[in-house]
Design an enzyme around this catalytic site. Structure first.
Site, mmCIF file in Angstrom:
data_model
loop_
_atom_site.group_PDB
_atom_site.id
_atom_site.type_symbol
_atom_site.label_atom_id
_atom_site.label_comp_id
_atom_site.label_asym_id
_atom_site.label_seq_id
_atom_site.Cartn_x
_atom_site.Cartn_y
_atom_site.Cartn_z
ATOM 1 N N CYS A 1 0.834 -1.202 0.000
ATOM 2 C CA CYS A 1 0.000 0.000 0.000
ATOM 3 C C CYS A 1 0.878 1.265 0.000
ATOM 4 O O CYS A 1 1.539 1.531 -0.983
ATOM 5 C CB CYS A 1 -0.956 -0.056 1.186
ATOM 6 S SG CYS A 1 -2.404 0.940 0.881
ATOM 7 N N HIS B 1 -3.614 -5.873 1.018
ATOM 8 C CA HIS B 1 -3.412 -6.153 2.430
ATOM 9 C C HIS B 1 -4.491 -7.167 2.851
ATOM 10 O O HIS B 1 -5.036 -7.846 2.013
ATOM 11 C CB HIS B 1 -3.374 -4.876 3.267
ATOM 12 C CG HIS B 1 -4.642 -4.116 3.324
ATOM 13 N ND1 HIS B 1 -4.915 -3.074 2.474
ATOM 14 C CD2 HIS B 1 -5.715 -4.244 4.122
ATOM 15 C CE1 HIS B 1 -6.097 -2.594 2.773
ATOM 16 N NE2 HIS B 1 -6.622 -3.277 3.753
#
Lengths: 248, 450
Positions: free
Chosen positions: A97, A199
């Site tokens: 991310c 994630h």
């Protein structure tokens, strides 16, 4: 196997931990321990240098915008050279991310451009567009990955990441948005440097990929012992199903 | 003209509500949304009619429990409440509550994100802001964004008397923008820790940007903090708790102090997080001018709210439901459970509906390690039971203790049949609603379960 050791560096664990990044570290750590591979995790914070010869796997998570800005400045100032040197000796560098965005060349935000370390040939731009949020499944394009392997997880990012013409994605989107919601590409990989928006956290949901990373970080030797992955495989199937992927 | 419009809109919505009930819909916010569509100023108009005004409560954790305690206090103060006690805390739910209930005092828990809009319309006498924790990121976005929104609300002339948690640097820091805020906090250092829990928010000094240093951590980033360069420190609380004694799942006792008076309190809600809820309720009632004896009586007689440490008996077994929905809240529930000396079995239910948060990453930020001391079975249920089971494996819960059954009715049967000890159920929000429904159907329901 006690003489084999996996040395993990966790960068900015106090700032870049927004998507339960400790789950990723825990999976790497425990899957080594279960195989009697020695493992160390060294947190490296702001203003602390990164010695490229001391680590086999370097982890960089995501954070809130303000934290990410502080870490980005520090990354350039105190750790860029170390990261580049570590990648050159084929240490694994994994950015997730925000960490992925910082591994690229730049992150453009309104009138501001945050400089990245440039290990991945990508640029990220944030415009006034909706965040890309939801479950995500991709078909990874990795050397020596298991047949029909899938990576499943969750994405939540405002930035759109563009790969340079000859940069390679980590994989192709099966369901979800990926890098920019259009290209069908997700993440980026250049040798042992990997960035992704997945994630969930990534490694608990995809234990096979944790093993892939451990193998790569140990440069392929020894061959990893098989573990009892009953719960791991069930979690992977569940994450795949949440992402709308049930087939092969 | 506008009051005629509201009267007509209100009548239509009442009819629609009856119709919805007849077809068996439990929708709590649909009638409110319809009302706001027909009469956009319904909230401010209805709110202005409340003879004793209203109060607003917002926080990441503890909204429903805190407003439940305030409701006890205000009822003892002879108020007739208009109160969204089932937790419908966005505009539609507040509008529906105002339309359905008759009373002289409004008590509203309000969603963190909806707070600015609703405060402007409700113009409360007092506004309580109790805490901010990392919550469902896919719904709420980053915490910084909520803090910015709240800063504007605190400065608004419509916010009334502002009541803030002195121990939460994210909340207390808003005090600079408020006129004469009232603070509450915990003074008893013995119930705190010297190190922070995992994934606590990092609060920084607004003047120099340096991270605060702590002499004590109580819950997440709540504690006794100061800027290392001396710019800012925790405000001295006007209402505080000291000499706290935590008694596992049963509750706690503590000394409740106002500036010049102290009272012994016996709280029948478990854990340090509920001491904060009681303290917040006391501070809010103090700001409303309620007599202190009435405040203490209200706290002492408080019972668990909807799905928050409710206990009932099923097939001769005590079953307690304790909602978990984010790392900070789950950590406190787990810590309270771990401190209980009685043996128990545990059923954890993880759903990923929108109201739970679609993203289940947070289970890795919560310290499920505290469940490794459970000696009974730990049953995992819900739509993401498989990921939960893996989390528990990493938390050190024995593989042989873990039972995985996604389907809740079956999981509940397995968990209830597992032994004769108390069963503690830790559900996410939508799972809590399902669990209650199943338990009510199977149980002898206690009084609080209405």
């Amino acid at each position: 196997m006690a003489d084999i050791e996996l040395r993990i560096a966790a960068l900015y664990p106090e700032q870049l931990n927004i998507y339960a990044d400790r789950g990723n570290i825990a999976v790497l750590e425990r899957r080594c321990q279960w195989r009697s591979i020695d493992v160390t995790v060294t947190p490296i914070g702001i203003a602390e240098p990164l010695d490229p010869d001391q680590f086999d796997l370097i982890y960089l998570g995501g954070g809130q915008d303000e934290d990410q800005r502080r870490c980005a400045a520090d990354l350039i100032e105190t750790k860029r050279e170390g990261l580049v040197a570590a990648a050159a000796r084929r240490a694994v560098v994994l950015g997730i991310c925000g960490g992925y965005q910082l591994l690229g060349h730049s992150y453009e935000l309104d009138d501001d451009t945050i400089e990245g370390v440039g290990l991945l040939d990508v640029k990220t731009v944030r415009r006034d567009e909706p965040r890309l949020i939801g479950n995500l499944a991709i078909r990874p394009e990795l050397p020596s990955a298991p047949t029909a392997a899938v990576l499943a997880g969750f994405e939540n990012h405002g930035g759109r990441t563009q790969l340079a013409a000859d940069a390679k994605p980590l994989g192709r989107v099966i369901n979800g948005h990926g890098n920019d919601g259009k290209s069908g590409q997700e993440g980026c990989r250049s040798g042992t440097v990997i960035g992704t928006y997945l994630h969930g956290p990534l490694l608990p949901a995809n234990s096979w990929f944790a093993d892939w990373l451990i193998s790569a970080a140990l440069q392929g030797s020894p061959e990893l012992q098989t573990l009892d992955d009953t719960l791991e495989l069930a979690a992977h199937r569940s994450a795949c199903r949440a992402s709308g992927f049930t087939g092969r | 003209m506008s009051s005629l419009r509201l009267a007509i809109a209100s009548a239509i919505v009442r009819l629609a509500t009856v119709a919805l009930r007849l077809i068996g819909s439990g929708a709590t916010s649909a009638p409110g949304k319809l009302l706001l569509f027909l009469a956009p100023h319904a909230i401010s108009q209805r709110s202005a009619q409340l003879a004793r005004g209203c109060a607003v409560i917002s926080a990441t954790n503890g909204k429903t429990t805190t407003s439940g305690i305030v409701a006890k206090i205000m009822t003892a103060d002879r108020a007739t409440l208009v109160h969204n006690k089932a937790g419908a805390n966005m505009a539609g739910g507040v509008a529906a509550t105002l339309n359905d209930q008759q009373g002289d005092f409004g008590l509203f828990e309000v969603d963190e994100f909806w707070l600015p809009d609703l405060v402007e319309q409700l113009t409360p006498r007092s506004m309580l802001l109790a805490n901010l924790f990392r919550d469902q990121l896919d719904r709420y976005g980053e915490l910084d964004e909520i803090v910015d929104r709240w800063r504007d609300v605190v400065a608004s002339p419509n916010a009334g008397q502002v009541v803030l948690n002195a121990d939460d640097p994210l909340v207390a820091g808003l005090g600079n923008s408020a006129r004469a805020p009232l603070y509450f906090g915990i003074e008893d250092k013995a119930v705190g820790e010297s190190t922070a829990q995992h994934a606590s928010e990092q609060a920084c000094c607004p003047a120099c940007g340096e991270q605060f240093t702590y002499s004590r951590y109580f819950v997440g980033q709540l504690g006794h903090y100061r800027c290392p360069n001396g710019h800012v420190s925790r405000p001295t609380p006007d209402v505080s708790a000291d000499e706290i004694s935590l008694n596992g799942l049963e509750g706690s006792t503590f000394s409740l102090s106002f500036s010049d008076q102290s009272f012994d309190v016996e709280l029948h809600l478990p854990g340090l997080y509920n001491v904060y809820n009681a303290l917040a309720a006391a501070a809010l009632a103090e700001s409303l001018g309620v007599d202190r004896g009435t405040i203490v009586g209200g706290i002492n007689s408080s019972k668990p709210s909807f799905g928050r440490a409710e206990t009932l008996s099923v097939a001769g077994r005590a079953c307690s439901i304790m909602l978990i929905k984010n790392p900070a809240g789950a950590n406190e529930v787990i810590r309270t459970l771990a401190s209980d000396t009685e043996p128990h079995d545990v059923l954890v239910v993880l759903n990923d509906q929108i109201a739970d948060g679609r993203d289940i990453s947070w289970i890795w930020d919560a310290d499920f390690e505290g469940l490794s001391c459970v000696t009974g079975t730990v049953t995992c249920a819900g739509s993401r039971a498989a990921e939960l089971a893996l989390r528990l494996k990493y938390a050190g819960v024995g593989i042989s203790q873990i039972v995985v059954e996604e389907r809740l009715p079956q999981a509940l049967t397995l968990a209830i049949g597992a032994s004769s000890d108390r069963l503690v159920i830790l559900p996410t929000y939508t799972a809590m609603l399902e669990v209650r429904e199943l338990l009510v159907a199977r149980s002898v329901v206690r009084g609080s379960f209405s």
